[in-house]
Design a protein around this motif. Structure first.
Motif, mmCIF file in Angstrom:
data_model
loop_
_atom_site.group_PDB
_atom_site.id
_atom_site.type_symbol
_atom_site.label_atom_id
_atom_site.label_comp_id
_atom_site.label_asym_id
_atom_site.label_seq_id
_atom_site.Cartn_x
_atom_site.Cartn_y
_atom_site.Cartn_z
ATOM 1 N N MET A 291 -8.628 23.661 -7.546
ATOM 2 C CA MET A 291 -7.976 24.318 -6.421
ATOM 3 C C MET A 291 -7.399 23.253 -5.492
ATOM 4 S SD MET A 291 -9.650 27.184 -4.013
ATOM 5 C CE MET A 291 -8.792 27.836 -2.647
ATOM 6 N N SER A 292 -6.146 23.436 -5.128
ATOM 7 C CA SER A 292 -5.498 22.433 -4.295
ATOM 8 C C SER A 292 -5.941 22.560 -2.840
ATOM 9 C CB SER A 292 -3.976 22.567 -4.386
ATOM 10 O OG SER A 292 -3.566 23.807 -3.886
ATOM 11 N N LYS A 293 -5.873 21.454 -2.160
ATOM 12 C CA LYS A 293 -6.229 21.418 -0.738
ATOM 13 C C LYS A 293 -5.096 22.043 0.071
ATOM 14 C CE LYS A 293 -9.631 18.119 -1.072
ATOM 15 N NZ LYS A 293 -10.957 18.366 -0.660
ATOM 16 N N ARG A 294 -5.475 22.761 1.120
ATOM 17 C CA ARG A 294 -4.481 23.367 2.010
ATOM 18 C C ARG A 294 -4.250 22.442 3.196
ATOM 19 N NH1 ARG A 294 -5.384 29.201 3.039
ATOM 20 N NH2 ARG A 294 -4.171 29.296 1.150
ATOM 21 N N ILE A 295 -2.964 22.157 3.443
ATOM 22 C CA ILE A 295 -2.564 21.300 4.553
ATOM 23 C C ILE A 295 -1.800 22.148 5.565
ATOM 24 C CG2 ILE A 295 -1.376 19.166 5.213
ATOM 25 C CD1 ILE A 295 -3.501 18.794 2.992
ATOM 26 N N LEU A 296 -2.206 22.072 6.815
ATOM 27 C CA LEU A 296 -1.461 22.702 7.920
ATOM 28 C C LEU A 296 -0.640 21.625 8.595
ATOM 29 C CD1 LEU A 296 -0.706 24.821 10.086
ATOM 30 C CD2 LEU A 296 -2.888 24.255 11.226
ATOM 31 N N THR A 297 0.683 21.823 8.645
ATOM 32 C CA THR A 297 1.537 20.904 9.391
ATOM 33 C C THR A 297 2.006 21.603 10.654
ATOM 34 O OG1 THR A 297 3.634 21.536 8.338
ATOM 35 C CG2 THR A 297 2.317 19.840 7.242
ATOM 36 N N VAL A 298 1.946 20.886 11.779
ATOM 37 C CA VAL A 298 2.344 21.444 13.076
ATOM 38 C C VAL A 298 3.383 20.508 13.679
ATOM 39 C CG1 VAL A 298 1.543 22.283 15.317
ATOM 40 C CG2 VAL A 298 -0.016 22.337 13.343
ATOM 41 N N ASP A 299 4.624 20.972 13.727
ATOM 42 C CA ASP A 299 5.714 20.133 14.249
ATOM 43 C C ASP A 299 6.841 21.032 14.715
ATOM 44 O OD1 ASP A 299 7.948 18.217 14.471
ATOM 45 O OD2 ASP A 299 6.591 16.851 13.437
ATOM 46 N N ASP A 300 7.430 20.728 15.871
ATOM 47 C CA ASP A 300 8.517 21.556 16.386
ATOM 48 C C ASP A 300 9.855 21.259 15.730
ATOM 49 O OD1 ASP A 300 8.471 19.070 17.710
ATOM 50 O OD2 ASP A 300 9.606 19.877 19.395
ATOM 51 N N SER A 301 9.966 20.182 14.977
ATOM 52 C CA SER A 301 11.205 19.828 14.294
ATOM 53 C C SER A 301 11.267 20.512 12.929
ATOM 54 C CB SER A 301 11.303 18.314 14.106
ATOM 55 O OG SER A 301 12.290 17.990 13.155
ATOM 56 N N ARG A 302 12.254 21.402 12.765
ATOM 57 C CA ARG A 302 12.408 22.085 11.481
ATOM 58 C C ARG A 302 12.648 21.089 10.352
ATOM 59 N NH1 ARG A 302 17.330 25.899 10.361
ATOM 60 N NH2 ARG A 302 18.052 24.063 9.324
ATOM 61 N N MET A 303 13.439 20.048 10.614
ATOM 62 C CA MET A 303 13.719 19.056 9.581
ATOM 63 C C MET A 303 12.430 18.342 9.153
ATOM 64 S SD MET A 303 16.582 16.051 9.492
ATOM 65 C CE MET A 303 15.749 14.814 10.428
ATOM 66 N N MET A 304 11.580 17.993 10.128
ATOM 67 C CA MET A 304 10.320 17.324 9.791
ATOM 68 C C MET A 304 9.413 18.259 8.986
ATOM 69 S SD MET A 304 8.541 14.612 9.706
ATOM 70 C CE MET A 304 9.614 13.595 10.698
ATOM 71 N N ARG A 305 9.343 19.529 9.382
ATOM 72 C CA ARG A 305 8.536 20.489 8.624
ATOM 73 C C ARG A 305 9.034 20.591 7.189
ATOM 74 N NH1 ARG A 305 9.333 23.615 13.196
ATOM 75 N NH2 ARG A 305 10.603 25.098 12.027
ATOM 76 N N GLU A 306 10.356 20.617 7.005
ATOM 77 C CA GLU A 306 10.912 20.712 5.655
ATOM 78 C C GLU A 306 10.601 19.463 4.834
ATOM 79 O OE1 GLU A 306 15.050 21.694 6.146
ATOM 80 O OE2 GLU A 306 14.594 23.719 6.825
ATOM 81 N N MET A 307 10.691 18.285 5.463
ATOM 82 C CA MET A 307 10.355 17.039 4.750
ATOM 83 C C MET A 307 8.883 17.038 4.335
ATOM 84 S SD MET A 307 12.460 14.247 7.040
ATOM 85 C CE MET A 307 11.557 12.892 6.354
ATOM 86 N N LEU A 308 8.017 17.436 5.254
ATOM 87 C CA LEU A 308 6.582 17.475 4.948
ATOM 88 C C LEU A 308 6.296 18.486 3.843
ATOM 89 C CD1 LEU A 308 5.130 17.248 8.561
ATOM 90 C CD2 LEU A 308 4.800 15.570 6.725
ATOM 91 N N LEU A 309 6.934 19.642 3.909
ATOM 92 C CA LEU A 309 6.736 20.668 2.881
ATOM 93 C C LEU A 309 7.112 20.128 1.507
ATOM 94 C CD1 LEU A 309 6.016 23.679 2.387
ATOM 95 C CD2 LEU A 309 8.454 24.178 2.685
ATOM 96 N N LEU A 310 8.245 19.478 1.408
ATOM 97 C CA LEU A 310 8.717 18.921 0.135
ATOM 98 C C LEU A 310 7.732 17.879 -0.402
ATOM 99 C CD1 LEU A 310 11.066 18.719 -1.943
ATOM 100 C CD2 LEU A 310 11.987 16.895 -0.522
ATOM 101 N N VAL A 311 7.369 16.926 0.435
ATOM 102 C CA VAL A 311 6.481 15.834 0.013
ATOM 103 C C VAL A 311 5.094 16.360 -0.377
ATOM 104 C CG1 VAL A 311 5.199 13.826 0.881
ATOM 105 C CG2 VAL A 311 7.658 14.018 1.291
ATOM 106 N N LEU A 312 4.559 17.245 0.435
ATOM 107 C CA LEU A 312 3.185 17.702 0.198
ATOM 108 C C LEU A 312 3.104 18.647 -0.997
ATOM 109 C CD1 LEU A 312 2.081 18.151 3.913
ATOM 110 C CD2 LEU A 312 1.559 16.254 2.359
ATOM 111 N N ARG A 313 4.102 19.498 -1.177
ATOM 112 C CA ARG A 313 4.097 20.375 -2.366
ATOM 113 C C ARG A 313 4.261 19.565 -3.643
ATOM 114 N NH1 ARG A 313 7.077 25.953 -0.506
ATOM 115 N NH2 ARG A 313 5.240 26.824 0.502
ATOM 116 N N GLU A 314 5.120 18.552 -3.605
ATOM 117 C CA GLU A 314 5.283 17.691 -4.786
ATOM 118 C C GLU A 314 3.980 16.985 -5.134
ATOM 119 O OE1 GLU A 314 9.991 16.462 -4.534
ATOM 120 O OE2 GLU A 314 8.506 14.892 -4.812
#
Length: 121
Positions: free
Chosen positions: A1-24
């Motif tokens: 089972m994969s670990k769940r990561i919560l990212t908290v950031d007001d920058s949509r671009m940063m959230r998208e970068m984190l989503l891409l990196v962490l899902r990969e």
């Protein structure tokens, strides 16, 4: 089972970068737009590791960390600060609030994933 990561950031671009990196890297990712939203998402979905920015509207990263640590469910959940800030006093304030570590933006994807794996092992 994969670990769940919560990212908290007001920058949509940063959230998208984190989503891409962490899902990969194989993590399950949930996201929030600010500290208040982060508290709600954490209560609904939980998290094994939290990554938060400091400068955000409504509830900043320091307040978010303090509120997470004040609850019973996430006192031991690792919290990594991901910020453009690098001032020693701010790092100390984050540590005092309960942060586990501090990473300066822009982040290196491999180092971020390594840090998450280290704090969640």
């Amino acid at each position: 089972m994969s670990k769940r990561i919560l990212t908290v950031d007001d920058s949509r671009m940063m959230r998208e970068m984190l989503l891409l990196v962490l899902r990969e890297a194989g993590f399950d990712v949930v996201q929030a737009e600010d500290g208040e939203h982060g508290i709600e998402v954490l209560a609904e979905h939980g998290a094994d590791v939290i990554i938060t920015d400091i400068n955000m509207p409504k509830l900043d990263g320091f307040g978010f960390i303090e509120r997470v640590r004040a609850g019973d469910n996430h006192r031991a959940t690792p919290i990594l600060v991901l910020s453009t800030e690098s001032e020693g006093a701010k790092k100390q304030r984050a540590r005092d609030a309960g942060a586990t570590g501090w990473i300066v933006k822009p982040f290196d994807a491999a180092k971020l994933v390594d840090a998450i794996r280290r704090v969640s092992a």
